[in-house]
Design a protein around this motif. Structure first.
Motif, PDB file in Angstrom:
ATOM      1  N   LEU A  13      -5.579  -3.858   8.921  1.00 28.63           N
ATOM      2  CA  LEU A  13      -6.103  -4.729   7.872  1.00 28.63           C
ATOM      3  C   LEU A  13      -7.539  -5.130   8.155  1.00 28.63           C
ATOM      4  O   LEU A  13      -8.361  -5.234   7.237  1.00 28.63           O
ATOM      5  N   CYS A  14      -7.855  -5.348   9.428  1.00 29.02           N
ATOM      6  CA  CYS A  14      -9.217  -5.742   9.796  1.00 29.02           C
ATOM      7  C   CYS A  14     -10.209  -4.622   9.502  1.00 29.02           C
ATOM      8  O   CYS A  14     -11.348  -4.872   9.127  1.00 29.02           O
ATOM      9  N   ASN A  15      -9.780  -3.375   9.666  1.00 33.35           N
ATOM     10  CA  ASN A  15     -10.664  -2.238   9.426  1.00 33.35           C
ATOM     11  C   ASN A  15     -10.879  -1.958   7.939  1.00 33.35           C
ATOM     12  O   ASN A  15     -11.766  -1.194   7.573  1.00 33.35           O
ATOM     13  N   MET A  16     -10.059  -2.561   7.067  1.00 30.95           N
ATOM     14  CA  MET A  16     -10.243  -2.401   5.624  1.00 30.95           C
ATOM     15  C   MET A  16     -11.402  -3.282   5.166  1.00 30.95           C
ATOM     16  O   MET A  16     -11.584  -4.391   5.643  1.00 30.95           O
ATOM     17  N   LYS A  17     -12.189  -2.785   4.233  1.00 35.67           N
ATOM     18  CA  LYS A  17     -13.339  -3.550   3.742  1.00 35.67           C
ATOM     19  C   LYS A  17     -12.900  -4.845   3.068  1.00 35.67           C
ATOM     20  O   LYS A  17     -13.392  -5.919   3.384  1.00 35.67           O
ATOM     21  N   SER A  18     -11.986  -4.739   2.095  1.00 37.81           N
ATOM     22  CA  SER A  18     -11.540  -5.918   1.339  1.00 37.81           C
ATOM     23  C   SER A  18     -10.038  -5.825   1.076  1.00 37.81           C
ATOM     24  O   SER A  18      -9.611  -5.454  -0.033  1.00 37.81           O
ATOM     25  N   PRO A  19      -9.201  -6.156   2.053  1.00 40.93           N
ATOM     26  CA  PRO A  19      -7.757  -6.105   1.829  1.00 40.93           C
ATOM     27  C   PRO A  19      -7.321  -7.085   0.750  1.00 40.93           C
ATOM     28  O   PRO A  19      -7.821  -8.205   0.678  1.00 40.93           O
ATOM     29  N   THR A  20      -6.394  -6.656  -0.097  1.00 35.72           N
ATOM     30  CA  THR A  20      -5.924  -7.476  -1.210  1.00 35.72           C
ATOM     31  C   THR A  20      -4.655  -8.230  -0.833  1.00 35.72           C
ATOM     32  O   THR A  20      -4.072  -8.014   0.231  1.00 35.72           O
ATOM     33  N   HIS A  21      -4.232  -9.110  -1.758  1.00 36.64           N
ATOM     34  CA  HIS A  21      -2.972  -9.835  -1.552  1.00 36.64           C
ATOM     35  C   HIS A  21      -1.817  -8.847  -1.422  1.00 36.64           C
ATOM     36  O   HIS A  21      -0.898  -9.044  -0.612  1.00 36.64           O
ATOM     37  N   GLY A  22      -1.877  -7.761  -2.192  1.00 39.39           N
ATOM     38  CA  GLY A  22      -0.829  -6.759  -2.124  1.00 39.39           C
ATOM     39  C   GLY A  22      -0.754  -6.097  -0.759  1.00 39.39           C
ATOM     40  O   GLY A  22       0.338  -5.797  -0.267  1.00 39.39           O
ATOM     41  N   ASP A  23      -1.932  -5.871  -0.124  1.00 37.71           N
ATOM     42  CA  ASP A  23      -1.958  -5.276   1.215  1.00 37.71           C
ATOM     43  C   ASP A  23      -1.292  -6.210   2.227  1.00 37.71           C
ATOM     44  O   ASP A  23      -0.445  -5.786   3.024  1.00 37.71           O
ATOM     45  N   TYR A  24      -1.683  -7.486   2.190  1.00 38.70           N
ATOM     46  CA  TYR A  24      -1.099  -8.462   3.108  1.00 38.70           C
ATOM     47  C   TYR A  24       0.397  -8.624   2.849  1.00 38.70           C
ATOM     48  O   TYR A  24       1.201  -8.701   3.782  1.00 38.70           O
ATOM     49  N   ASN A  25       0.775  -8.690   1.579  1.00 42.03           N
ATOM     50  CA  ASN A  25       2.175  -8.905   1.217  1.00 42.03           C
ATOM     51  C   ASN A  25       3.063  -7.743   1.661  1.00 42.03           C
ATOM     52  O   ASN A  25       4.183  -7.931   2.142  1.00 42.03           O
ATOM     53  N   SER A  26       2.543  -6.525   1.533  1.00 38.94           N
ATOM     54  CA  SER A  26       3.289  -5.335   1.940  1.00 38.94           C
ATOM     55  C   SER A  26       3.581  -5.364   3.437  1.00 38.94           C
ATOM     56  O   SER A  26       4.707  -5.123   3.873  1.00 38.94           O
ATOM     57  N   VAL A  27       2.562  -5.665   4.222  1.00 37.23           N
ATOM     58  CA  VAL A  27       2.730  -5.717   5.675  1.00 37.23           C
ATOM     59  C   VAL A  27       3.647  -6.875   6.078  1.00 37.23           C
ATOM     60  O   VAL A  27       4.444  -6.754   7.014  1.00 37.23           O
ATOM     61  N   PHE A  28       3.540  -7.986   5.357  1.00 38.07           N
ATOM     62  CA  PHE A  28       4.392  -9.143   5.663  1.00 38.07           C
ATOM     63  C   PHE A  28       5.866  -8.772   5.581  1.00 38.07           C
ATOM     64  O   PHE A  28       6.639  -9.026   6.517  1.00 38.07           O
ATOM     65  N   TRP A  29       6.301  -8.155   4.488  1.00 36.29           N
ATOM     66  CA  TRP A  29       7.716  -7.824   4.317  1.00 36.29           C
ATOM     67  C   TRP A  29       8.144  -6.699   5.245  1.00 36.29           C
ATOM     68  O   TRP A  29       9.297  -6.664   5.704  1.00 36.29           O
ATOM     69  N   PHE A  30       7.223  -5.805   5.550  1.00 31.98           N
ATOM     70  CA  PHE A  30       7.516  -4.766   6.532  1.00 31.98           C
ATOM     71  C   PHE A  30       7.826  -5.396   7.890  1.00 31.98           C
ATOM     72  O   PHE A  30       8.805  -5.036   8.560  1.00 31.98           O
ATOM     73  N   ASN A  31       7.012  -6.376   8.290  1.00 32.43           N
ATOM     74  CA  ASN A  31       7.221  -7.066   9.568  1.00 32.43           C
ATOM     75  C   ASN A  31       8.552  -7.815   9.601  1.00 32.43           C
ATOM     76  O   ASN A  31       9.259  -7.825  10.619  1.00 32.43           O
ATOM     77  N   ILE A  32       8.888  -8.459   8.495  1.00 32.65           N
ATOM     78  CA  ILE A  32      10.137  -9.221   8.432  1.00 32.65           C
ATOM     79  C   ILE A  32      11.338  -8.307   8.631  1.00 32.65           C
ATOM     80  O   ILE A  32      12.252  -8.596   9.425  1.00 32.65           O
TER      81      ILE A  32
END
Length: 487
Positions: free
Chosen positions: A68-87
């Motif tokens: 996510l840090c290497n992405m220029k402008s991560p969106t809410h969808g990017d964060y949300n996708s990783v969040f549920w993957f982690n859960i």
């Protein structure tokens, strides 16, 4: 380096130093109190579980923080996708480890690990709730907020641990301390950031980041394993002999060593990857940034870690008492090798910022395999011999990292690298030698607490004097930055 980037980096480093300095100070205080209340065997029992929680935590986050840090402008969808993957991953991991608890207890010949491990592993699903919050704060360099959260979490968890230790809960005090800390960090991060998960999500962003992130995940797992492999092997070897106290002594020495080296490494890491990612398209500029960070790190790391090696015995006796004296010799060796750990972090961030997670992964694979080989080769020897061999290899392997990253920043030659680090290593070594000679032939018979304080004062004064005599540019810049902040 542009003025905006320079100020951003300076502020990040400033808050990073405050964060890690305060964190390590609190860890020092709580660590001293707990070590005096608990036994080496208590630390040994909990210490052998560390490798499981670290690896499971790495599997759960999957390297997506760096992705996510290497992405220029991560969106809410990017964060949300990783969040549920982690859960989902963390829940599966906890169930798996819960079922494996009897096997873990049997491997280390310690029946008490059955329910202790099941409780300690709760940190995995709890931390999964804050991984994305941590990634967001890392991406946006929210070091100030992270500092406050870390301090509050340490105060809460340290207090819980000490109270339970006073109540004779032995190793359970350490387990509750870990779970409390993770819970407090999770709550604090969610209070500090605007992101909130939603039930509408897609795993498409995870798929896009997967190639890069899975390499980061595997590498981080291997790094965690390399840091804990001795504890793991000692747990099996000495568990058979009912000597978990030996594991505890190594765990204690390694803890103090990592606390010291991690203070600077974490400070640098909080700004290194974002800054290097920003300047990666300009070779000359990225080389200037890297070399300045290398010099700044060497300027602090060598005297700090060599100094810890110098006072290892007095430090152990002054802080946690004579029952831990066996760990002093191991701490001396670990601290010398630990001086290179912050430099490792910078070279690793070069690979990360250039998207070369493959180099990051394979260099760590080789490192962990060699370390395991050394440990297995020497497992019939004493602990000190094993620690010495792995520590020597750690120092040598720094130059392997340099070799594979030198071409990513306008060809950072070995000569230039040595020119940046060796003056500080030499002056720090000379400082410690002169300090030892001065104290050995004047106050060597003094109380260990007085000798500890004297060595620290003499070493600090000598190193500062050497820096002024050498007209070290990095010291002038640090003094200038502090003066500007006071104005």
């Amino acid at each position: 380096m542009s003025e905006d980037l320079k100020n951003k980096t300076a502020k990040g480093l400033g808050w990073g130093l405050l964060s890690n300095g305060t964190t390590q100070l609190l860890n020092l205080v709580f660590g001293i109190v707990l070590a005096r209340l608990l036994t080496p065997a208590d630390y040994g029992v909990v210490g052998v579980l560390t490798v499981f929680t670290l690896i499971a935590g790495n599997l759960q986050s999957g390297g997506f923080t760096q992705g996510l840090c290497n992405m220029k402008s991560p969106t809410h969808g990017d964060y949300n996708s990783v969040f549920w993957f982690n859960i989902l991953v963390s829940a599966a991991l906890y169930v798996l480890l819960f079922l494996c608890a009897p096997l873990i207890a049997d491997f280390f010949h310690s029946p008490e690990l059955l329910w202790l491990s099941r409780f300690t592993f709760l940190v995995i699903p709890i931390s999964a709730l804050s991984t994305i919050a941590g990634a967001y704060m890392f991406k946006n360099m929210m070091v100030k907020e992270g500092t406050i959260i870390s301090i509050v979490a340490l105060l809460c968890s340290g207090t819980v641990g000490i109270v339970l230790a006073f109540m004779d809960y032995s190793y359970w005090a350490l387990a509750w301390q870990q779970v409390t800390y993770t819970t407090a960090i999770t709550v604090g991060r969610y209070m500090a950031m605007p992101f909130r998960p939603s039930l509408r999500f897609s795993f498409e962003p995870v798929k896009k980041m997967f190639s890069f992130s899975v390499k980061m995940m595997l590498t981080t797992i291997l790094t965690s394993l390399s840091q804990q492999i001795l504890t793991f092997i000692f747990g099996n070897i000495f568990g058979k002999r009912n000597r978990m106290d030996m594991v505890g002594n190594y765990s204690q020495a390694n803890k103090w060593n990592m606390m010291a080296s991690d203070m600077l490494r974490n400070t640098i890491a909080q700004v290194a990857q974002p800054v290097m990612a920003e300047v990666r398209d300009d070779d000359e500029r990225s080389l200037r940034v890297l070399r300045k960070m290398i010099r700044f790190t060497a300027f602090l790391a060598f005297p700090a870690m060599f100094g810890l090696a110098l006072v290892s015995e007095e430090f152990i006796l002054t802080t946690i008492g004579e029952k831990w004296l066996v760990s002093a010799g191991m701490l001396r060796v670990l601290a010398i090798a630990g001086s290179t750990i912050p430099l490792y972090a910078l070279l690793q961030n070069v690979a990360i910022s250039h998207g070369r997670s493959d180099i990051f992964m394979w260099l760590n694979v080789v490192q962990i395999l060699v370390q395991i080989g050394l440990v297995l080769l020497l497992q019939d020897h004493d602990i000190e011999t094993m620690v010495l061999a792995v520590s020597a290899f750690t120092v040598i392997y720094l130059f392997v990292w340099h070799f594979f990253t030198k071409d990513m920043t306008a060809r950072y030659s070995l000569f230039a690298f040595l020119k940046d680090i060796m003056p500080f290593a030499i002056l720090a070594s000379l400082t410690m030698l002169l300090t030892w000679l001065l104290t050995e032939y004047t106050i060597s018979n003094a109380h260990f607490a007085i000798l500890f304080i004297a060595k620290v004062i003499v070493a600090a004064a000598l190193y500062t004097a050497f820096m002024f005599m050498a007209k070290a540019e990095i010291m002038k810049e640090c003094i200038g930055f502090i003066r500007r902040k006071k104005q």
